[in-house]
Design an enzyme around this catalytic site. Structure first.
Site, PDB file in Angstrom:
ATOM      1  N   ASN A   1      95.519   1.222  32.389  1.00  0.00           N
ATOM      2  CA  ASN A   1      95.342   2.245  31.423  1.00  0.00           C
ATOM      3  C   ASN A   1      96.064   1.855  30.217  1.00  0.00           C
ATOM      4  O   ASN A   1      95.980   2.378  29.117  1.00  0.00           O
ATOM      5  CB  ASN A   1      96.117   3.712  31.941  1.00  0.00           C
ATOM      6  CG  ASN A   1      95.288   4.268  32.916  1.00  0.00           C
ATOM      7  OD1 ASN A   1      93.918   4.640  32.791  1.00  0.00           O
ATOM      8  ND2 ASN A   1      95.894   4.368  33.827  1.00  0.00           N
ATOM      9  N   TYR A   2      97.034   1.022  30.451  1.00  0.00           N
ATOM     10  CA  TYR A   2      97.964   0.707  29.379  1.00  0.00           C
ATOM     11  C   TYR A   2      97.939  -0.617  28.758  1.00  0.00           C
ATOM     12  O   TYR A   2      98.339  -0.725  27.512  1.00  0.00           O
ATOM     13  CB  TYR A   2      99.470   1.207  29.504  1.00  0.00           C
ATOM     14  CG  TYR A   2      99.470   2.629  29.684  1.00  0.00           C
ATOM     15  CD1 TYR A   2      99.697   3.542  28.265  1.00  0.00           C
ATOM     16  CD2 TYR A   2      99.731   3.376  30.853  1.00  0.00           C
ATOM     17  CE1 TYR A   2      99.878   4.719  28.521  1.00  0.00           C
ATOM     18  CE2 TYR A   2     100.084   4.721  30.875  1.00  0.00           C
ATOM     19  CZ  TYR A   2      99.907   5.279  29.635  1.00  0.00           C
ATOM     20  OH  TYR A   2      99.915   6.676  29.902  1.00  0.00           O
ATOM     21  N   MET A   3      97.851  -1.653  29.401  1.00  0.00           N
ATOM     22  CA  MET A   3      97.856  -2.883  29.040  1.00  0.00           C
ATOM     23  C   MET A   3      96.703  -3.589  28.472  1.00  0.00           C
ATOM     24  O   MET A   3      95.774  -3.661  29.165  1.00  0.00           O
ATOM     25  CB  MET A   3      98.597  -3.911  30.098  1.00  0.00           C
ATOM     26  CG  MET A   3      99.969  -3.421  30.667  1.00  0.00           C
ATOM     27  SD  MET A   3     100.856  -4.459  31.708  1.00  0.00           S
ATOM     28  CE  MET A   3      99.825  -4.818  32.893  1.00  0.00           C
TER      29      MET A   3
END
Length: 635
Positions: free
Chosen positions: A593-595
């Site tokens: 979800n973030y990188m």
DNA sequence: AGATAGACTTGGAATAATTTTA
DNA sequence: TAAAATTATTCCAAGTCTATCT
């Protein structure tokens, strides 16, 4: 980002039992609690949870199971449902009788022109096993729908849930309701119930399923896959794409996280009559179960969901069937998400100047906007919206209370609170002295259970952020922080070109770990962890002994042996270190979800690492949109 | 202006599949 | 070759945030 605060925190995971909070486990919110405007005005001057009950924000839907006398598992009649909600609560008048999302919002963007799909797969109907409940020493053979609920509970005997009073109470309330009016209404005392026979039956059943030959298992699986195949796909604007969760959630006992007041409640079986189908005009409407009807058919092309139904536990929530992670619709929003985070990278210097300025000279409101923005920027905290009190008590930056922090002069703050999913955030951070003193001012004269940032909420912070960068919201900082950190660490720590793929992968994982710690992504320590570590410890000792023995008789031929043993030893030591360090850190969430996947793929290309080294098959597919990135992509 | 319905993303646990080890 | 350990996938709960309602 240059501050060395990242290495201070030793985040520890703990499911903190909030002692003495079980007291308010009654689920029917007294009507008197629903004071109009109870949460308005100075509502944020006191924390939600510890605010006197009559002042708390509370759900105002005519709630759930407790107010519903139907036997659980029975067919839900929609006309009845509607009237309950519409008429039942005196003050929820208006046209919006039931919450039904069929109306497109006015300026909403059109998301598709044609949409075809096959609806949902329902869980198989309950099959009775006929094993009795033992009540007060006597076998009681339950009716199938009663037995179903008893079995939900019986099979959970070994779980942590089953040890919690609230869970047991909520289950038993639901069970009694199921029995009410039937032949087994005399079952009223939990202490007299013995579910062991059903439990044992279930154990056997599991064994039996396990012992089925691999061949047979494969066959059954293939048959099921074939039967479900058509539900896995939908066609949007002519493109055939994967559907995500096409299976209707089966009935069971609600498993809320942390100290959730509703854990153990019976989740009712969802029937076609509960489900709204969203589909293109003129597309063939999927068949409901034989003899049943859909709740409604709608054609709302401003949303992307295919089917939806009201959650039966948190009754104002919706469950949706959405497209899968590999679909173009999800890919597109993923791209937008990361592009927005990259814009923040360009804007962040100005934002930092702004919040330092406001901290010094602004009004209290401005100071609070400034400090929360600082925390979101530096610590990647979540927003923290106000929550109903029928949910677990968790917080984010805007809902932090005085008792969640400690001031450690000269300028370190210790944070200890439960965040999303009741995961504990326990970290110490050295902050700018301006922040330190501002927070001391905000806390001054307040009790432990009062909100630190009493002038603001996520909406206000986001409004403020949007004056600094269009489209900026709190969560973008998490994306930005995670991607920025990965990008930076990979540049700094990737070993030279001639190193092996496993060595490069280790560097990637180490960077991933830093990001996970930053975002406080944790996992439960495996039950077997300690035993496993001990085993490795033993292994290590054996090797060390062997080395020592070889050294004692000093033969030349031993030198090579010692060298290989030493290699094995250092490899083992590294493995042990990693295992222990990662025992409570979850790498997956940030990867998913973030990188920004373009950072990862560019790194793969640059370092001759095949993407499947760091991404699972599913992630390679999900991030298909990033595969063509240039090797020198910089976040 | 505040509350909240609605829709979408994010999250850890549970479970299934695969690989490693004894 | 079975058990143990590891890794991947599924499941569904729990967040965020905007538009709309009051």
């Amino acid at each position: 980002m240059s501050d060395g605060e990242d290495d201070l925190p030793l985040s520890t995971r703990a499911r903190v039992a909030i002692a003495g909070n079980e007291s308010d486990s009654d689920d029917d919110v007294p009507l008197s609690a629903r004071v109009p405007g109870a949460t308005t005005g100075k509502r944020k001057n006191m924390s939600n949870r510890n605010r006197p009950a009559h002042k708390r924000k509370s759900s105002d839907t005519e709630d759930d199971n407790s107010s519903d006398d139907k036997p659980i598992g029975s067919l839900v009649d929609i006309s009845d449902r509607k009237s309950t909600t519409a008429g039942g609560s005196a003050k929820k008048k208006t046209k919006r009788a039931d919450h039904e999302p069929w109306r497109a919002k006015r300026g909403a963007k059109q998301m598709w022109s044609t949409l075809e799909h096959n609806g949902v797969v329902f869980p198989p109907p309950y099959q009775a096993h006929g094993i009795p409940l033992v009540y007060d020493g006597h076998d009681v053979k339950l009716l199938p729908h009663e037995e179903e609920v008893a079995t939900f509970f019986a099979v959970m005997k070994d779980t942590d849930y089953a040890q919690k009073d609230i869970f047991v109470k909520n289950f038993f309330d639901g069970f009694k309701k199921t029995l009410r009016g039937g032949p087994h209404g005399f079952i009223k005392d939990f202490k007299k119930c013995d579910f062991t026979k059903i439990y044992m039956w279930n154990l056997q059943e599991r064994e039996r399923k396990k012992s089925v030959s691999a061949e047979e298992k494969r066959k059954v699986k293939a048959e099921q896959a074939a039967a479900e195949e058509k539900y896995c796909w939908a066609t949007i604007d002519g493109r055939r794409e994967r559907v995500g969760n096409y299976k209707v959630e089966p009935p069971g006992l609600f498993r809320g996280r942390g100290e959730h007041p509703k854990m153990g409640r019976v989740k009712k079986r969802i029937m076609p009559e509960d489900i709204i189908i969203n589909i293109g005009k003129g597309a063939k409407v999927p068949e409901p179960l034989p003899g049943h009807k859909w709740k409604q058919i709608i054609h709302n092309n401003t949303v992307t969901w295919l089917c939806g139904w009201n959650d039966t536990i948190n009754t104002k929530d919706w469950k949706y069937v959405q497209f899968g992670a590999t679909s173009s619709i999800k890919a597109e929003s993923d791209i937008q998400k990361y592009e927005k985070a990259r814009k923040l990278k360009l804007a962040v210097d100005a934002i930092r100047r702004d919040y330092f300025k406001k901290m010094k000279s602004g009004s209290v409101l401005e100071q609070q906007l400034a400090v929360t923005t600082y925390l979101v920027d530096k610590l990647a905290l979540r927003a923290g919206g106000e929550k109903d009190d029928d949910l677990a008590d968790t917080v984010g930056v805007c809902t932090l209370r005085v008792g969640h922090i400690d001031f450690l002069p000269p300028s370190t703050i210790k944070f200890d609170f439960l965040g999303k999913d009741s995961i504990r955030y326990l970290q110490e951070h050295e902050v700018d002295p301006l922040v330190f003193h501002a927070m001391q001012r905000f806390c001054k004269g307040k009790k432990k259970d009062q909100d630190i940032f009493d002038h603001i909420d996520p909406t206000k912070v986001n409004k403020h952020l949007q004056t600094l960068m269009p489209g900026l919201t709190i969560k973008v900082f998490r994306t930005y922080n995670a991607s920025y950190t990965l990008n930076k660490l990979l540049k700094e720590t990737t070993p030279a070109g001639d190193s092996t793929v496993p060595m490069k992968k280790a560097a990637y994982d180490a960077a991933n770990k830093e990001v996970a710690v930053l975002c406080n992504h944790q996992k439960g320590v495996s039950k077997a962890h300690d035993a496993q570590m001990e085993k490795l410890q033993d292994k290590k000792k054996i090797i060390e002994k062997e080395i020592a023995a070889l050294r004692r008789d000093k033969k030349d031929t031993n030198k090579a042996k010692i060298r290989t043993l030493k290699e094995r030893l250092s490899k083992l030591e590294l493995q042990m270190k990693m295992k222990d360090e990662l025992k409570s850190v979850s790498l997956g969430t940030s990867k998913i979800n973030y990188m920004d996947p373009r950072i990862t793929i560019a790194w793969c290309k640059h370092n001759d690492v095949p993407p499947p080294t760091v991404y699972t098959k599913a992630l390679v597919e999900k991030f298909n949109w990033a595969m063509e990135v240039e090797p020198d992509f910089d976040f």
